[in-house]
Scaffold this active site. Sequence first.
Site, PDB file in Angstrom:
ATOM      1  CB  THR A   1      -2.626  13.773   4.327  1.00 32.80           C
ATOM      2  OG1 THR A   1      -2.971  12.642   3.538  1.00 32.80           O
ATOM      3  CG2 THR A   1      -1.171  13.686   4.734  1.00 32.80           C
TER       4      THR A   1
ATOM      5  CE  LYS B   1      -3.918   2.204   0.348  1.00 33.47           C
ATOM      6  NZ  LYS B   1      -3.518   2.948  -0.881  1.00 33.47           N
TER       7      LYS B   1
ATOM      8  CB  SER C   1      -5.614   4.841   1.884  1.00 29.67           C
ATOM      9  OG  SER C   1      -5.420   5.951   1.045  1.00 29.67           O
TER      10      SER C   1
ATOM     11  CD  GLN D   1       3.192   4.901   2.339  1.00 30.30           C
ATOM     12  OE1 GLN D   1       3.795   5.722   1.678  1.00 30.30           O
ATOM     13  NE2 GLN D   1       2.081   5.183   2.996  1.00 30.30           N
TER      14      GLN D   1
ATOM     15  CE  LYS E   1       4.610   7.586  -2.150  1.00 25.90           C
ATOM     16  NZ  LYS E   1       3.932   8.051  -0.919  1.00 25.90           N
TER      17      LYS E   1
ATOM     18  N   GLY F   1      -2.827   8.317  -4.152  1.00 25.20           N
ATOM     19  CA  GLY F   1      -2.220   9.570  -4.595  1.00 25.20           C
ATOM     20  C   GLY F   1      -0.952   9.924  -3.838  1.00 25.20           C
ATOM     21  CG  ASP F   2       3.266  11.081  -2.815  1.00 19.23           C
ATOM     22  OD1 ASP F   2       3.139  10.928  -1.588  1.00 19.23           O
ATOM     23  OD2 ASP F   2       4.265  11.661  -3.306  1.00 19.23           O
TER      24      ASP F   2
HETATM   25  P1  NDP Z   1       0.420  17.961  -4.200  1.00 19.67           P
HETATM   26  O1  NDP Z   1       0.904  17.567  -5.530  1.00 19.67           O
HETATM   27  O2  NDP Z   1      -1.030  18.126  -3.965  1.00 19.67           O
HETATM   28  O3  NDP Z   1       1.129  19.284  -3.687  1.00 19.67           O
HETATM   29  C1  NDP Z   1       2.508  19.349  -3.570  1.00 19.67           C
HETATM   30  C2  NDP Z   1       2.895  20.735  -3.089  1.00 19.67           C
HETATM   31  O4  NDP Z   1       4.269  20.739  -2.751  1.00 19.67           O
HETATM   32  C3  NDP Z   1       2.702  21.788  -4.166  1.00 19.67           C
HETATM   33  O5  NDP Z   1       2.436  23.008  -3.562  1.00 19.67           O
HETATM   34  C4  NDP Z   1       4.069  21.775  -4.840  1.00 19.67           C
HETATM   35  O6  NDP Z   1       4.369  22.981  -5.519  1.00 19.67           O
HETATM   36  C5  NDP Z   1       4.981  21.581  -3.664  1.00 19.67           C
HETATM   37  N1  NDP Z   1       6.211  20.907  -4.123  1.00 19.67           N
HETATM   38  C6  NDP Z   1       6.293  19.694  -4.724  1.00 19.67           C
HETATM   39  N2  NDP Z   1       7.556  19.406  -5.056  1.00 19.67           N
HETATM   40  C7  NDP Z   1       8.275  20.445  -4.648  1.00 19.67           C
HETATM   41  C8  NDP Z   1       9.645  20.751  -4.711  1.00 19.67           C
HETATM   42  N3  NDP Z   1      10.524  19.891  -5.268  1.00 19.67           N
HETATM   43  N4  NDP Z   1      10.053  21.928  -4.177  1.00 19.67           N
HETATM   44  C9  NDP Z   1       9.156  22.794  -3.614  1.00 19.67           C
HETATM   45  N5  NDP Z   1       7.837  22.553  -3.535  1.00 19.67           N
HETATM   46  C10 NDP Z   1       7.409  21.415  -4.047  1.00 19.67           C
HETATM   47  O7  NDP Z   1       1.005  16.826  -3.205  1.00 19.67           O
HETATM   48  P2  NDP Z   1       0.561  16.460  -1.730  1.00 19.67           P
HETATM   49  O8  NDP Z   1       0.059  17.650  -1.018  1.00 19.67           O
HETATM   50  O9  NDP Z   1      -0.289  15.263  -1.813  1.00 19.67           O
HETATM   51  O10 NDP Z   1       1.954  15.994  -1.098  1.00 19.67           O
HETATM   52  C11 NDP Z   1       2.797  16.872  -0.360  1.00 19.67           C
HETATM   53  C12 NDP Z   1       3.725  16.027   0.517  1.00 19.67           C
HETATM   54  O11 NDP Z   1       2.939  15.234   1.426  1.00 19.67           O
HETATM   55  C13 NDP Z   1       4.611  15.031  -0.214  1.00 19.67           C
HETATM   56  O12 NDP Z   1       5.836  14.908   0.473  1.00 19.67           O
HETATM   57  C14 NDP Z   1       3.837  13.734  -0.097  1.00 19.67           C
HETATM   58  O13 NDP Z   1       4.682  12.610  -0.212  1.00 19.67           O
HETATM   59  C15 NDP Z   1       3.299  13.870   1.315  1.00 19.67           C
HETATM   60  N6  NDP Z   1       2.139  13.059   1.663  1.00 19.67           N
HETATM   61  C16 NDP Z   1       1.000  13.071   0.912  1.00 19.67           C
HETATM   62  C17 NDP Z   1      -0.093  12.332   1.289  1.00 19.67           C
HETATM   63  C18 NDP Z   1      -1.375  12.376   0.562  1.00 19.67           C
HETATM   64  O14 NDP Z   1      -2.333  11.748   1.017  1.00 19.67           O
HETATM   65  N7  NDP Z   1      -1.508  13.114  -0.517  1.00 19.67           N
HETATM   66  C19 NDP Z   1      -0.035  11.427   2.462  1.00 19.67           C
HETATM   67  C20 NDP Z   1       1.189  11.539   3.224  1.00 19.67           C
HETATM   68  C21 NDP Z   1       2.223  12.298   2.802  1.00 19.67           C
HETATM   69  P3  NDP Z   1       4.270  23.009  -7.130  1.00 19.67           P
HETATM   70  O15 NDP Z   1       2.814  23.025  -7.433  1.00 19.67           O
HETATM   71  O16 NDP Z   1       4.989  24.233  -7.513  1.00 19.67           O
HETATM   72  O17 NDP Z   1       4.944  21.764  -7.622  1.00 19.67           O
HETATM   73  O1  2IT Z   2       2.841   9.097   1.641  1.00 21.53           O
HETATM   74  C1  2IT Z   2       1.700   8.628   1.836  1.00 21.53           C
HETATM   75  O2  2IT Z   2       1.390   8.064   2.880  1.00 21.53           O
HETATM   76  C2  2IT Z   2       0.706   8.780   0.761  1.00 21.53           C
HETATM   77  N1  2IT Z   2       1.017   9.397  -0.259  1.00 21.53           N
HETATM   78  C3  2IT Z   2      -0.646   8.159   0.890  1.00 21.53           C
HETATM   79  C4  2IT Z   2      -0.596   6.702   0.520  1.00 21.53           C
HETATM   80  C5  2IT Z   2      -1.925   5.993   0.486  1.00 21.53           C
HETATM   81  O3  2IT Z   2      -1.895   4.801   0.131  1.00 21.53           O
HETATM   82  O4  2IT Z   2      -2.959   6.580   0.799  1.00 21.53           O
END
Ligand code: NDP
Ligand code: 2IT
Length: 446
Positions: free
Chosen positions: A210, A91, A378, A112, A127, A166-167
């Site tokens: 999240t 997952k 999830s 993860q 992942k 998603g991520d």
């Molecule tokens: P999104 O794609 O929705 O948003 C990502 C955000 O981070 C955007 O604002 C993006 O800016 C910015 N960003 C991405 N890459 C970079 C970079 N290299 N430098 C600076 N800013 C950056 O992703 P999420 O919000 O889903 O994910 C954000 C973080 O949370 C990640 O680390 C992800 O692994 C983690 N995460 C996500 C989960 C989820 O359920 N979605 C669960 C647990 C963790 P820009 O638009 O300019 O790229």
């Molecule tokens: O980093 C994370 O935990 C996620 N992007 C969510 C993973 C998931 O299976 O919901």
Amino acid sequence: MKNQYMLDVLETVKKRNPGEPEFIQAVTEVFETIEPVIEARPDLVAAGVLDRIVEPERQIIFRVPWVDDSGKVRVNRGYRIQFNSAIGPYKGGIRLHPSVYMGIIKFLGFEQIFKNSLTTLPMGGAKGGSDFDPKGKSDAEVMRFCQSFMTELYRHIGADCDVPAGDIGTGGREIGFMFGQYKRLQNEFTGVLTGKGIPYGGSLARTQATGYGLCYFTDEMLKANGKSFQGQTVVISGSGNVAIYACEKATELGAKVVAVSDSNGYIYDANGINLDVVKQIKEVERGRIKEYAERVPGSVYTEGCKGIWTIPCDIALPCATQNEIDGESAAILVKNGCYAVAEGANMPSTPDAINTYLANGVLYGPAKAANAGGVATSGLEMSQNSQRLSWTFEEVDEKLHNIMKNIFAACDSAAKTYGMEGNYMAGANIAGFLKVAEAMKAQGCV
Ligand code: NDP
Ligand code: 2IT
């Protein structure tokens, strides 16, 4: 770290994974904090748990060909790393970002394993992703990419085998296109992906999970230390899925969020971020955060993302990407009075930054614990799909809230048991590791 066996395993990891610094960083952090467990548990050493846990069970790399709107053939590289299935089906999310390569997917897959273990739900670690950049692509291009990606991936996943989500770069739109293609290829309507749309098997509150979960965890950490969100100034990096819902919940809990960012720059709004504007720009228009300053009088946009950590705050919630806070930024946060950092992003703090937090008594909520609410929900989506039922928003949110409370309690208690009270990073790694290690030992050398 002094344990010779652990040093030897780490050496092997470095040799086997050259040019993958993020993966080495993630493994080193876990090893440094679980050393007392390994010292106390020769049975786990004899079972080869460490030697096995650092090696993915399966790594898949594949070609993703698609045709852009001008008729040109494009080729991206797709990845899925099925890291560990000791406690449940693989997952973990799918990251679509140009920076994606093996080292990024491997560090995320490794983390993860422990995060999913902390949720208390039966999920293994995985992942996936691609170096595809959804930014600037039309919906039709994103659809063709997602369909091509799934045309290879579908044979490796399944509701009881591996369940992606998603991520970064993968939200509801991408999950929808991938789900449609999976269903068509497999002729099966199952919970093979999470983060699905509500009309076709998604869970209410998964979108918020999240960010909300991060605030629930942080709230527990603050309360355990005689503090709360009430009246506090908060800085949040990113403006994607995690950042938006962290901002929403932190505000609801009484904090004032004064900054958000994207990869181009950051917004400072002394009046408190107007989240409706952020949602409109990011969720509806898929625009840049810079536009916020054009719409909200009194707010200021600054080019470049690192400067966001120079804004004085009480609580910092990094929600963008790995290694976004280095030692220098951490020192500035501390100097400006920041006393708590909780990670919505995965591995946003460099080892230097973490050392700075710990040396200065900053309350530190590590990603594996603090952002586990996404994957936990999830897991709840998988449960609903298996039952062919849908729970209300309130039911899911309450379960999420309880899971986050329990995760904080588990981190707190494991840290105390091993003589590292208040070190929630050590607590998270130890608690997450032990459950997986026991399962791996019980299942024999597989
Ligand atoms: P999104 O794609 O929705 O948003 C990502 C955000 O981070 C955007 O604002 C993006 O800016 C910015 N960003 C991405 N890459 C970079 C970079 N290299 N430098 C600076 N800013 C950056 O992703 P999420 O919000 O889903 O994910 C954000 C973080 O949370 C990640 O680390 C992800 O692994 C983690 N995460 C996500 C989960 C989820 O359920 N979605 C669960 C647990 C963790 P820009 O638009 O300019 O790229
Ligand atoms: O980093 C994370 O935990 C996620 N992007 C969510 C993973 C998931 O299976 O919901």
